[in-house]
Design an enzyme around this catalytic site. Structure first.
Site, PDB file in Angstrom:
ATOM      1  CG  ASN A 133      21.535  -4.419  79.694  1.00 64.70           C
ATOM      2  OD1 ASN A 133      21.831  -5.475  79.134  1.00 64.70           O
ATOM      3  ND2 ASN A 133      21.261  -3.315  79.019  1.00 64.70           N
ATOM      4  CE  LYS A 134      27.919  -4.417  77.719  1.00 63.85           C
ATOM      5  NZ  LYS A 134      28.922  -5.312  78.350  1.00 63.85           N
ATOM      6  NE  ARG A 138      27.818  -8.336  72.125  1.00 62.68           N
ATOM      7  CZ  ARG A 138      26.608  -8.011  71.717  1.00 62.68           C
ATOM      8  NH1 ARG A 138      26.138  -8.473  70.553  1.00 62.68           N
ATOM      9  NH2 ARG A 138      25.814  -7.237  72.424  1.00 62.68           N
ATOM     10  N   GLY A 139      26.503 -11.041  74.185  1.00 62.45           N
ATOM     11  CA  GLY A 139      25.062 -10.835  74.194  1.00 62.45           C
ATOM     12  C   GLY A 139      24.392 -11.995  74.886  1.00 62.45           C
ATOM     13  CB  ALA A 140      21.470 -12.027  77.189  1.00 68.55           C
ATOM     14  NE  ARG A 154      31.634 -11.519  79.463  1.00 69.82           N
ATOM     15  CZ  ARG A 154      30.996 -10.706  78.606  1.00 69.82           C
ATOM     16  NH1 ARG A 154      30.832 -11.071  77.358  1.00 69.82           N
ATOM     17  NH2 ARG A 154      30.525  -9.536  78.990  1.00 69.82           N
ATOM     18  CD  GLN A 172      29.562  -3.649  73.751  1.00 69.12           C
ATOM     19  OE1 GLN A 172      29.645  -2.440  73.989  1.00 69.12           O
ATOM     20  NE2 GLN A 172      29.972  -4.561  74.614  1.00 69.12           N
ATOM     21  CG  ASP A 210      24.127  -8.936  80.033  1.00 68.94           C
ATOM     22  OD1 ASP A 210      23.874  -7.729  79.839  1.00 68.94           O
ATOM     23  OD2 ASP A 210      24.721  -9.647  79.206  1.00 68.94           O
TER      24      ASP A 210
END
Lengths: 367, 367
Positions: free
Chosen positions: B259-260, B69-71, B109, B208, B249
């Protein structure tokens, strides 16, 4: 006609809160046995049980470990603890015993205004007689219940048919003797057929929203969604929140509000998105001795409440698990302070008051 | 001289990120075996292991279930998945197979811009040859790494000796191929002896921050405290946060940032308390086709991620427990959108850019 001067309608027509159709109060005192009975909130929402304490020190412990929590419930319980102390104090050491008890109770949750309010009152009554202490403690609990009922009557005027309310933590009836503060208008709206909808912030770290508020609303048949605390601003951005109502643990004379950690973030976001932000609290939460929120002592709790969480495992047993990276430290402040300028109004048993107008209700003697 | 035109100093002097003194990348591709290797982030922080995928569909599954996960890490992995598809596609059905793979990867995603960026590029390369696809996929991963390193070099200029940085979610090296975005300036500051201190939002519901960011920072020996997401505004009120740095993201051409979930709350609070709020992201995160954040699709994930959490029990075994009131529903949006006006600057591999200036970097053909 200001809301403050409006007569409280139907205040005596109680519709008390229920657990599986049976009425319970959050805390009650058996003066014959000198026992305090508490819904054990550490068991909720997975189990339901009553804890009974026989000595004031046991009652203090119940406050400390949050068997009972929430502004009014802590206040009533602290009053009962003080009455227990008066009843159990040896005659030859009566005043010393009371003084020690007062100190011990006050140290259990330093931010909770209602606790100090109740302890002060019952302590003064106890100086006359134990019987006096018991009467005053019972009066405080009764007053809490009536105030919360009135908060519902006033607060419901802020809601419309199908209003979508965001709340944080639990300021429902579990946080008071009955009815609740922030949720009392919601319960009143539901009784009037207005079909309120609640977004309940889960309220990390102790999850009072996901556990207690959700459990209360389920028992009352009110629609809700639990959201991560992080999602509130997103819902405001989506225009899905009509009003925010939260409780308070202490309110300064200038209108600053101490409440569960995270309240400040909701208030700032509500202002940003022009969502009305209300605090619901009885007058016993107002600390006219504090000029502003900067005077408040903010309780810091054990970091384990952040790093560990308990829940039901696949077999239905309660398990505590560590959820953070091993070896990392956490920081766990229990409350934050929301500046008066962020608060649209305070819903009290005397009506809905602008935070800056609170000062006009100060009857304490000028120093 | 603008930051953008400043030469990137020491870009090639890599100090790659470590796990127990050994260097790892978050994701890497073995082109001989056509295998993708991923640090399994669902095991962290309690266990460390590598997951290897042999077909593009397995790689897509790893993105979906957040093994990775993560951009930037999603982007690189998606590029590798596209290359895997090109290598495994039957000659007689080559283009159809590629089209199907592209669609499948893109659906894993939907908010992640870097994923679409990588898939588009590798797809075009794959139309020429599988070998071409592999080369371009490797280039994208290399570019991600170099961009993150440069973000660290530029971003460190925003920090002082002992700066106290708030970050949300994980935008460290685990979210990219290496170095990270939001944490890259922190790592660079640490290398320069500036002793940065990080407040890590735990980042509910998937934690996270409490898991990945804390684990990363521990491995690099950087001081931190995990905080409940609710505590960030309180720390700003206490003037304990000097700067907020988060990842992204997807960024629209007007500077709006997805973003998150929870990022928006931090940005609004930072503005309220005049704390600088920076977004760190490589250009591959910028979506010049989207006029504003309102165009973004926001992924909603399974409510079970809110109602259940896994952690280590007393015996050291991973257990999943339910933490919410049984019978209550939850809402679980994965991202929110922070308006450009709330963002002080975007730290990129080309320098630190004002969000409203992004548009001048748009090289896409005018429609």
């Amino acid at each position: 006609m200001s809301a403050v001067s409006t007569a409280i309608v139907s205040i005596l027509k109680h519709t008390p809160m229920k657990v599986k159709q049976q009425h319970y109060k959050t805390v009650w005192y058996d003066s014959k046995l000198n026992e305090v009975n508490l819904i054990d909130q550490n068991l909720l929402p997975f189990d339901f049980g009553i804890k009974t304490t026989q000595h004031y020190t046991e009652t203090v412990e119940a406050i400390k470990i949050m068997t009972v929590r929430g502004a009014g419930a802590i206040g009533a319980t602290a009053g009962f603890a003080m009455a227990q102390a008066a009843c159990e104090a040896p005659l030859e050491d009566y005043v010393n015993y009371l003084n020690q008890a007062k100190l011990t109770i006050e140290q259990s949750r330093p931010t909770a205004r209602n606790l100090f309010y109740a302890v002060d009152k019952v302590f003064l009554a106890a100086l006359q007689s134990p019987q006096n202490a018991v009467e005053v403690a019972l009066e405080i609990a009764e007053e809490d219940e009536l105030s919360c009922k009135a908060i519902g009557q006033y607060g419901v005027s802020l809601l419309n048919q199908g209003s979508r309310i965001l709340t944080h933590c639990n300021a429902g009836w579990l946080a008071f003797v009955d009815f609740g503060s922030a949720l009392s208008p919601v319960y009143e709206a539901a009784r009037r057929g207005m079909k309120p909808f609640v977004y309940a912030d889960e309220t990390r770290p102790r999850l009072q929203g996901a556990r207690l508020t959700a459990w209360e609303l389920n028992n009352e048949g009110i629609d809700l969604l639990i959201i991560p605390d992080n999602a509130a601003a997103y819902l405001m951005w989506q225009k899905k929140i009509d009003i925010v109502i939260v409780g308070a643990d202490r309110i300064a004379r200038n209108g600053d509000v101490a409440n569960k950690i995270g309240t400040l973030e909701k208030a700032i976001c509500a202002k940003h998105f022009n969502v009305p932000f209300y605090v619901a609290a009885p007058f016993s939460t107002i600390d006219f001795q504090s000029e502003s929120g900067s005077d408040f002592i903010i309780e810091e709790r054990n970091p384990n409440e952040v790093s560990h969480v308990s829940g039901l495992d696949a077999s239905g047993n309660l398990q505590e698990v560590q959820i953070t990276s091993p070896g990392s430290q956490a920081f766990n402040p229990a409350f934050d302070i929301t500046a008066a300028e962020l608060v649209t109004g305070i819903i009290t048993e005397k009506g809905i008051i602008k935070p800056l107008d609170l000062i006009s209700f100060d009857n304490s003697p000028t120093l």
